[in-house]
Design a protein around this motif. Structure first.
Motif, short mmCIF file in Angstrom:
data_model
loop_
_atom_site.label_atom_id
_atom_site.label_comp_id
_atom_site.label_asym_id
_atom_site.label_seq_id
_atom_site.Cartn_x
_atom_site.Cartn_y
_atom_site.Cartn_z
N ARG A 177 -9.03 -1.34 -0.27
CA ARG A 177 -9.50 -0.18 -1.03
C ARG A 177 -9.32 1.11 -0.23
O ARG A 177 -8.87 2.14 -0.74
N ARG A 193 -12.25 -4.74 1.08
CA ARG A 193 -12.73 -3.35 1.16
C ARG A 193 -11.72 -2.47 1.91
O ARG A 193 -11.44 -1.34 1.51
N LYS A 206 -6.32 4.55 8.97
CA LYS A 206 -5.56 3.61 8.13
C LYS A 206 -5.01 2.47 8.98
O LYS A 206 -4.89 1.33 8.51
N GLY A 253 -6.00 2.58 -0.32
CA GLY A 253 -5.50 2.93 -1.64
C GLY A 253 -4.95 1.78 -2.47
O GLY A 253 -4.26 2.03 -3.47
N ILE A 254 -5.20 0.54 -2.09
CA ILE A 254 -4.72 -0.57 -2.93
C ILE A 254 -5.79 -0.80 -4.01
O ILE A 254 -6.93 -1.16 -3.69
N ASP A 255 -5.41 -0.58 -5.26
CA ASP A 255 -6.44 -0.62 -6.30
C ASP A 255 -6.35 -1.85 -7.18
O ASP A 255 -6.60 -1.81 -8.37
N ARG A 256 -5.95 -2.96 -6.56
CA ARG A 256 -5.89 -4.23 -7.31
C ARG A 256 -6.04 -5.37 -6.31
O ARG A 256 -5.79 -5.17 -5.10
N GLU A 298 -11.18 -11.59 -6.68
CA GLU A 298 -11.43 -11.06 -8.02
C GLU A 298 -12.92 -10.93 -8.30
O GLU A 298 -13.36 -9.95 -8.90
N ASP A 327 -16.42 -1.41 -6.77
CA ASP A 327 -16.52 0.03 -6.98
C ASP A 327 -17.94 0.47 -7.28
O ASP A 327 -18.44 1.42 -6.68
N SER A 356 -7.51 -0.23 9.10
CA SER A 356 -7.50 -1.05 7.88
C SER A 356 -6.33 -2.02 7.88
O SER A 356 -6.48 -3.20 7.51
N TYR A 416 -14.01 -7.97 -6.55
CA TYR A 416 -13.35 -6.79 -7.11
C TYR A 416 -14.11 -6.19 -8.30
O TYR A 416 -14.16 -5.00 -8.49
N SER A 459 0.82 -1.23 0.00
CA SER A 459 0.00 0.00 0.00
C SER A 459 0.85 1.27 0.00
O SER A 459 0.36 2.34 -0.39
#
Ligand code: SER
Length: 553
Positions: free
Chosen positions: A314, A311, A269, A317-320, A357, A364, A272, A360, A259
């Motif tokens: 997310r 979640r 954070k 800021g981890i976008d994968r 996945e 969004d 999380s 995922y 991250s």
């Protein structure tokens, strides 16, 4: 006291009790075997209940284990405080009608003061109010200073679960020092603050409760002790909580690397980071023990934990998808004690990645829609229809929706949500029933060469069976590589739908592979067809399997 790593502590404990002639057994599976009372193993003694009652003879009268445990009563609090976690390991030594209080107390003291070299003045011991015998042993034989002894009532120091073997217990506490305390002049062992922490519970199983609180003394009393490994590691590493323990920290470091954020910089954070760290530990072990994500029972717990972790990824800021990667560190940190994780690494990563996945793809749009829904809600209540849509279309488990909604000071209309779920379930059942009828009758697949399946489900779950036929793509096959299929076995504990009764769902394990059964039907000759999906390696006719139907329907 010497700083000691978590893995080394586990080994020291088990080796110590081996030196006291205990048989070291590997951890039992997190999935209870033949015990419908719990979804997941939550204490060291639970997989051994039948040894305690005498129903099953233990391999030796003295046993020691380090048991994987999961407790999920307060998932929504995990992360918010540094105290809560869902996964932990419990160290234990057990006597099945062999040694009793004298040995259990003396060995516990020896392990703490001689092996781990914890100073005696930092240890306190509690006994049950009426247990003078234990008080005398601790003070006169073991040599604990009476000023370090306390007596507690039934609530704290008597261990029982309804009818059956039960008894008083002693707990050993560690004093973390006045600077960790609440400062109250009344602060002492038993205070809710962080100063005195309960480390080891020694249960003296000496009575039989007949169910009406009439206690008779057992001829052969037992010993059941339990100590949280992570908690012991906190003491030996002089850290405040589970997330600072060496092996757990390494998992968090991996998430930090992915991250790019830091711990202890931003309280939100940090939540999380703790959520993901805890949940990836529990889910790695659950998948390793054959649990698959689903919408009920254990599978739901797994799905909820994985999606909650996704979640929170997310949120930092981890976008994968990233959880399957972090799971490698969980496996690495536990490789010596749990070699099956290493053997199953590819499978575990695959299951976690598939679940992540699939979530995922919708996360969004789901989160965007939920924000809109919340903005348009009346009286700070999200409607049951909205919550249902989020679950049905976007894969948001209701508890995740509730949690996000609560973060916005709102609630969910759960009654109407439950009604909608029930309606959808009834609809799906009737569709499935219609579908299943045609599934095999119109497919042209014949099972005339196969003997009627033996049904074992009246007396057991967990049946060992052999694959006698396989169907995929509407044809009989000798082997199936993956995906949707029908499995036919010589025997099964799965109940097939008939006379309006719905067929069982559950899991069939074939070595390292798992076949998730979504329905069970029967043909006119009594051949039982397990309909479902195969994950893992290929399965072939002749393979041996274990059938476990879902008990919570
Ligand atoms: N059964 C007791 C506990 O869970 C001791 O192992 O604490």
């Amino acid at each position: 006291m010497k700083w000691t790593g978590l893995n080394e502590l586990r080994e020291k404990y088990l080796a110590f009790f081996e030196s006291k002639e205990h048989l070291r057994l590997p951890s039992f599976s997190l999935v209870p075997q033949g015990d419908k009372s719990i979804l997941l193993i939550n204490a060291g003694m639970t997989p051994m209940k039948k040894y305690f009652t005498g129903e099953v003879t233990p391999p030796k009268k003295r046993v020691t284990t380090c048991q994987k445990c999961i407790r999920t009563p307060d998932i929504e609090n995990v992360g918010k405080t540094a105290r809560h976690g869902t996964y932990f390991e419990m160290l234990g030594n057990f006597s099945f009608g062999d040694y009793f209080k004298h040995e259990a107390t003396a060995w516990a003291w020896e392990f703490f003061t001689k092996v781990l070299e914890i100073p005696e003045e930092l240890l306190y011991v509690s006994v049950y109010l009426e247990d003078d015998e234990a008080y005398d042993i601790w003070t006169k034989e073991v040599g604990v200073d009476p000023s370090h002894m306390v007596r507690f009532g039934k609530e704290d120091n008597f261990w029982e679960h309804g009818a059956g073997p039960c008894g008083p217990c002693s707990e050993i506490y560690f004093d973390r020092g006045p600077d960790k305390g609440c400062g109250s002049p009344d602060c002492k062992v038993g205070c809710e603050c962080d100063r005195f922490i309960e480390v080891w519970n020694l249960v003296f199983t000496q009575f039989e409760n007949d169910g009406n609180n009439n206690y008779t003394r057992l001829a052969n009393p037992n010993i059941d002790t339990g100590m949280g490994l992570e908690r012991l590691a906190c003491i030996m590493q002089d850290v405040d909580n589970l997330f600072e323990v060496d092996t757990v920290q390494n998992i968090m470091k991996h998430i930090i690397d992915i991250s790019g954020i830091e711990y202890h910089k931003d309280a939100k954070k940090d939540i999380s980071l703790r959520v993901i760290t805890d949940h990836i530990r529990s889910t790695t072990f659950m998948v390793g023990d054959g649990v698959l994500p689903s919408n009920s029972g254990r599978g739901y717990v797994l799905r909820r934990l994985l999606r909650r972790a996704a979640r929170h990824g997310r949120l930092i800021g981890i976008d994968r998808p990233f959880l399957a990667e972090v799971c490698e560190t969980v496996i690495k940190e536990n490789a010596n004690a749990y070699p099956n994780l290493v053997e199953k690494q590819d499978y575990i990563k695959k299951v976690i990645a598939m679940e992540e996945e699939s979530f995922y793809k919708t996360i969004d749009s789901g989160l965007g829609l939920l924000n809109e829904m919340m903005a348009n809600s009346k009286d700070n209540v999200l409607s049951g229809e909205d919550a249902f849509k989020l679950q049905d279309t976007f894969g948001f488990p209701i508890d995740l929706t509730k949690e996000i909604v609560a973060e916005n000071n709102m609630t969910v209309d759960e009654d109407s949500f439950k009604t909608l779920v029930e309606e959808a379930r009834m609809k799906a059942k009737s569709v499935k029933r219609d579908g299943a009828e045609t599934d095999w009758r119109n497919s042209g697949v014949s099972f005339k060469d196969i003997a009627k399946t033996e049904f074992t489900g009246y007396t057991e779950n967990n049946t060992n069976a052999t694959v006698v036929a396989l169907v995929s793509d509407g044809e009989r096959k000798d082997f199936v590589e993956s995906g949707d299929a029908i499995l036919v076995l010589d025997k099964t504990s799965f109940y097939a739908e008939s006379g309006g009764q719905v067929g069982d769902t559950g899991v069939i394990t074939i070595g390292d592979s798992t076949f998730e059964v979504t329905n069970t039907t029967k043909d006119a000759d009594g051949v039982v067809l397990h309909h479902g999906t195969l994950v893992g390696d290929a399965v072939k006719v002749g393979d041996t399997v274990v059938t476990v139907y879902n008990e919570e329907k």
